[in-house]
Design a protein around this motif. Structure first.
Motif, PDB file in Angstrom:
ATOM      1  N   PHE A 131      -7.582  18.931  23.321  1.00  0.00           N
ATOM      2  CA  PHE A 131      -7.187  19.742  24.485  1.00  0.00           C
ATOM      3  C   PHE A 131      -6.200  18.947  25.351  1.00  0.00           C
ATOM      4  CE2 PHE A 131      -8.737  19.440  28.959  1.00  0.00           C
ATOM      5  CZ  PHE A 131      -8.038  20.519  29.495  1.00  0.00           C
ATOM      6  N   TRP A 132      -6.557  17.713  25.624  1.00  0.00           N
ATOM      7  CA  TRP A 132      -5.711  16.864  26.487  1.00  0.00           C
ATOM      8  C   TRP A 132      -4.347  16.623  25.830  1.00  0.00           C
ATOM      9  CZ3 TRP A 132      -4.781  11.575  25.025  1.00  0.00           C
ATOM     10  CH2 TRP A 132      -4.036  10.857  25.958  1.00  0.00           C
ATOM     11  N   LYS A 133      -4.356  16.361  24.533  1.00  0.00           N
ATOM     12  CA  LYS A 133      -3.099  16.113  23.799  1.00  0.00           C
ATOM     13  C   LYS A 133      -2.200  17.348  23.833  1.00  0.00           C
ATOM     14  CE  LYS A 133      -2.992  12.519  20.467  1.00  0.00           C
ATOM     15  NZ  LYS A 133      -4.009  11.914  19.636  1.00  0.00           N
ATOM     16  N   ALA A 134      -2.837  18.528  23.697  1.00  0.00           N
ATOM     17  CA  ALA A 134      -2.054  19.771  23.651  1.00  0.00           C
ATOM     18  C   ALA A 134      -1.355  20.039  24.986  1.00  0.00           C
ATOM     19  CB  ALA A 134      -2.967  20.946  23.283  1.00  0.00           C
ATOM     20  N   LEU A 135      -1.805  19.379  26.060  1.00  0.00           N
ATOM     21  CA  LEU A 135      -1.137  19.567  27.353  1.00  0.00           C
ATOM     22  C   LEU A 135       0.304  19.063  27.292  1.00  0.00           C
ATOM     23  CD1 LEU A 135      -4.054  18.556  29.762  1.00  0.00           C
ATOM     24  CD2 LEU A 135      -3.293  20.862  29.162  1.00  0.00           C
ATOM     25  N   ASP A 136       0.603  18.185  26.331  1.00  0.00           N
ATOM     26  CA  ASP A 136       1.980  17.722  26.142  1.00  0.00           C
ATOM     27  C   ASP A 136       2.900  18.873  25.736  1.00  0.00           C
ATOM     28  OD1 ASP A 136       2.170  15.176  26.966  1.00  0.00           O
ATOM     29  OD2 ASP A 136       1.686  14.270  25.013  1.00  0.00           O
ATOM     30  N   ASP A 137       2.332  19.864  25.033  1.00  0.00           N
ATOM     31  CA  ASP A 137       3.133  21.039  24.656  1.00  0.00           C
ATOM     32  C   ASP A 137       3.640  21.757  25.904  1.00  0.00           C
ATOM     33  OD1 ASP A 137       2.418  20.360  22.129  1.00  0.00           O
ATOM     34  OD2 ASP A 137       1.289  22.194  21.691  1.00  0.00           O
ATOM     35  N   VAL A 138       2.811  21.745  26.962  1.00  0.00           N
ATOM     36  CA  VAL A 138       3.215  22.389  28.217  1.00  0.00           C
ATOM     37  C   VAL A 138       4.444  21.673  28.763  1.00  0.00           C
ATOM     38  CG1 VAL A 138       2.467  22.909  30.588  1.00  0.00           C
ATOM     39  CG2 VAL A 138       0.811  23.051  28.689  1.00  0.00           C
ATOM     40  N   ARG A 139       4.401  20.343  28.694  1.00  0.00           N
ATOM     41  CA  ARG A 139       5.538  19.546  29.224  1.00  0.00           C
ATOM     42  C   ARG A 139       6.783  19.774  28.368  1.00  0.00           C
ATOM     43  NH1 ARG A 139       0.888  15.878  29.312  1.00  0.00           N
ATOM     44  NH2 ARG A 139       0.134  15.867  31.454  1.00  0.00           N
ATOM     45  N   LYS A 140       6.549  19.994  27.062  1.00  0.00           N
ATOM     46  CA  LYS A 140       7.714  20.236  26.187  1.00  0.00           C
ATOM     47  C   LYS A 140       8.399  21.542  26.579  1.00  0.00           C
ATOM     48  CE  LYS A 140       6.007  17.712  22.254  1.00  0.00           C
ATOM     49  NZ  LYS A 140       4.866  17.920  21.361  1.00  0.00           N
ATOM     50  N   VAL A 141       7.595  22.561  26.929  1.00  0.00           N
ATOM     51  CA  VAL A 141       8.174  23.867  27.274  1.00  0.00           C
ATOM     52  C   VAL A 141       8.763  23.846  28.685  1.00  0.00           C
ATOM     53  CG1 VAL A 141       7.640  26.326  27.650  1.00  0.00           C
ATOM     54  CG2 VAL A 141       6.593  25.093  25.731  1.00  0.00           C
ATOM     55  N   PHE A 142       8.033  23.269  29.642  1.00  0.00           N
ATOM     56  CA  PHE A 142       8.435  23.393  31.057  1.00  0.00           C
ATOM     57  C   PHE A 142       9.127  22.151  31.610  1.00  0.00           C
ATOM     58  CE2 PHE A 142       5.461  26.849  30.647  1.00  0.00           C
ATOM     59  CZ  PHE A 142       6.054  27.842  31.404  1.00  0.00           C
ATOM     60  N   GLY A 143       9.252  21.135  30.800  1.00  0.00           N
ATOM     61  CA  GLY A 143       9.839  19.900  31.291  1.00  0.00           C
ATOM     62  C   GLY A 143       8.793  19.089  32.028  1.00  0.00           C
ATOM     63  N   LYS A 144       9.181  17.837  32.319  1.00  0.00           N
ATOM     64  CA  LYS A 144       8.207  16.964  32.980  1.00  0.00           C
ATOM     65  C   LYS A 144       8.272  17.169  34.481  1.00  0.00           C
ATOM     66  CE  LYS A 144       7.342  13.643  29.469  1.00  0.00           C
ATOM     67  NZ  LYS A 144       7.445  12.277  29.016  1.00  0.00           N
ATOM     68  N   TYR A 145       7.138  17.022  35.120  1.00  0.00           N
ATOM     69  CA  TYR A 145       7.056  17.155  36.581  1.00  0.00           C
ATOM     70  C   TYR A 145       7.944  16.118  37.249  1.00  0.00           C
ATOM     71  CZ  TYR A 145       4.973  16.860  41.222  1.00  0.00           C
ATOM     72  OH  TYR A 145       4.768  16.835  42.572  1.00  0.00           O
ATOM     73  N   GLY A 146       8.744  16.559  38.209  1.00  0.00           N
ATOM     74  CA  GLY A 146       9.607  15.638  38.943  1.00  0.00           C
ATOM     75  C   GLY A 146      10.807  15.185  38.098  1.00  0.00           C
ATOM     76  N   GLY A 147      11.055  15.848  36.969  1.00  0.00           N
ATOM     77  CA  GLY A 147      12.223  15.556  36.143  1.00  0.00           C
ATOM     78  C   GLY A 147      12.167  14.216  35.426  1.00  0.00           C
ATOM     79  N   ARG A 148      10.925  13.617  35.342  1.00  0.00           N
ATOM     80  CA  ARG A 148      10.838  12.333  34.670  1.00  0.00           C
ATOM     81  C   ARG A 148      10.964  12.511  33.147  1.00  0.00           C
ATOM     82  NH1 ARG A 148       5.907  11.109  35.100  1.00  0.00           N
ATOM     83  NH2 ARG A 148       5.391  12.958  36.216  1.00  0.00           N
TER      84      ARG A 148
END
Ligand code: C6P
Length: 418
Positions: free
Chosen positions: A401-418
């Motif tokens: 579950f925690w690993k799959a949260l990376d998919d969210v970052r792949k779609v929406f970009g990283k918070y704060g543009g990092r």
């Protein structure tokens, strides 16, 4: 340090009892983390339904034939099992459809008969709508007033605020045992003692407690306790209300009809003994029988072992999520103050998007207001994501579950543009 599961807890053997856990979603193994909404069902419970319908199906409390007697025996045995599971006697346990119906039963049967204009009902701001709306409806009809105990920034009940409300001598305190959003376990025994000291009755919403921890209503000493079968391995459509027997005896019926009467004349009727007085019409016999089997299953695994297992999963989820800068966690940070669920949000992504992206990996979590709009307002969000665990979940699933949260970052970009 990473969390370990107790060596004696055989999660793989438990998992083998749940046929649905073999399912794949979008080609991925199902990771079911929406247990606070409803739990999955073991083979034993599913088989109990089939066996009941194939072997013993008949109406209860009416017939004199063999099947009717078998069905009645199975239904009443289930009542005794469910009652004993929460430390109660069968006479004090009314079968309902779910927690919602159990609370409505108290609101209408006890509330309308006992509340008057100006009477105070104390709720908390962490209640599910099921423990708010029935009281609003009763307050509208009786003129009673609702007051809410707030929760602290740590997601715990503000006990000082509660005590100050108790000084106003409310007639009822209706409080959740475990919050379905914050995960907080409330000190219901202490609350009951304090509420009783000022003459208030106490209703506890146990929907998120009974499935996950050992609950003893006699020890809590509350007047009413409501819970749902479907969150604790039983089928949907069956739940229960525990109430002190003398209160059940004093309360007028909730619904009228067959079964709940002793005598009917042209002008009036008298009532059957409790709890039958509150079970008008043909009850949900098969699901009640399966509820008894669900309770057998939980007892075989052991509620303390289940609680400990869920605590390990929760600790791991908290540990992993806390390390993420782009995630906000709601509720107590200490897993020992919680039951097995974690609500969270990405700082820059709507939780509905998070749930949909995780679903593509076969990971089922819930996103929304969780029927707790007052909590959402307090948290200043419209919704949260929530992962909720049960006896068959594994540490590997929490990590997936925690690993799959990376998919969210792949779609929406990283918070704060990092
Ligand atoms: N919470 C959740 O996903 P019913 O629907 O009657 O079985 O249960 C209502 C209910 C009452 N109190 C609490 C604390 C609950 O969590 C729930 C159900 C589900 O969180 C569905 S909204």
């Amino acid at each position: 340090m990473s969390v370990q599961i107790a060596a004696t807890y055989d999660v793989q053997t438990i998992r083998a009892d749940f046929p649905i856990l073999k399912r794949r979603v979008d080609g991925n193994p199902l990771v079911y983390l929406d247990n606070a909404a409803t739990s999955q069902k073991p083979r034993q419970v599913i088989d109990a339904l089939v066996q009941y319908y194939e072997q013993s199906n008949a109406n209860v409390h009416r017939g004199l034939h063999t099947l009717a007697e078998e069905a009645t025996e199975a239904y009443e045995t289930a009542r005794a099992k469910v009652a004993h599971f929460i430390g109660a006697e069968p006479e004090s346990l009314v079968f309902t459809r779910n927690t919602t119906e159990a609370i409505n039963l108290v609101a209408y049967a006890w509330g309308l008969a006992n509340l008057r204009e100006g009477d105070l009902i104390v709720l908390s701001e962490m209640e599910h709508h099921s423990n708010i709306v029935p009281w609003q409806l009763v307050a509208q009809r009786t003129g009673a007033k609702l007051h809410y105990v707030p929760f602290t920034s740590e997601g715990e009940l503000d006990m000082e605020a509660l005590e100050s409300l108790l000084r106003q001598e409310p007639k009822l305190v209706a409080i959740t045992h475990v919050s379905n959003v914050l995960g907080t376990v409330n000190p219901v025994q202490e609350i009951t003692r304090k509420a009783h000291a000022v003459g208030a009755k106490v209703l506890v919403d146990g929907a998120q407690a009974v499935p996950h921890k050992l609950v003893n209503v006699t020890q809590i000493d509350c007047d009413f306790y409501a819970f749902s079968g479907h969150k604790m391995l039983a089928p949907t459509g069956i739940g229960a209300l525990y109430a002190r027997q003398e209160l059940l005896e004093q309360m007028p019926p909730f619904m009228g009809g067959g079964s709940m009467i002793r005598k009917v004349t042209h002008e009036f009727s008298t009532w059957a003994d409790v709890p039958t007085k509150f079970e008008a019409g043909t009850p949900n016999i098969a699901d009640a029988v399966a509820f008894g089997v669900a309770v057998d299953y939980l007892q075989r695994v052991g509620m303390e072992a289940i609680q400990q297992h869920e605590q390990s999963l929760t600790e791991e989820a908290l540990r992993l999520l806390e390390a993420e800068e782009d995630i906000v966690i709601y509720g107590p940070r200490d897993a020992r103050k919680r039951c097995g669920l974690v609500s969270f949000n990405f700082k820059h992504v709507h939780p509905h998007d998070v749930a949909q992206i995780l679903d593509k990996r076969g990971i089922a979590i819930r996103a929304g207001h969780h029927c707790c709009q007052i909590i959402m307002r307090r948290l200043d969000v419209t919704a949260t994501a929530r992962a909720s665990f049960y006896l068959y979940n594994t540490l590997e699933e929490v990590r997936a579950f925690w690993k799959a949260l990376d998919d969210v970052r792949k779609v929406f970009g990283k918070y704060g543009g990092r």
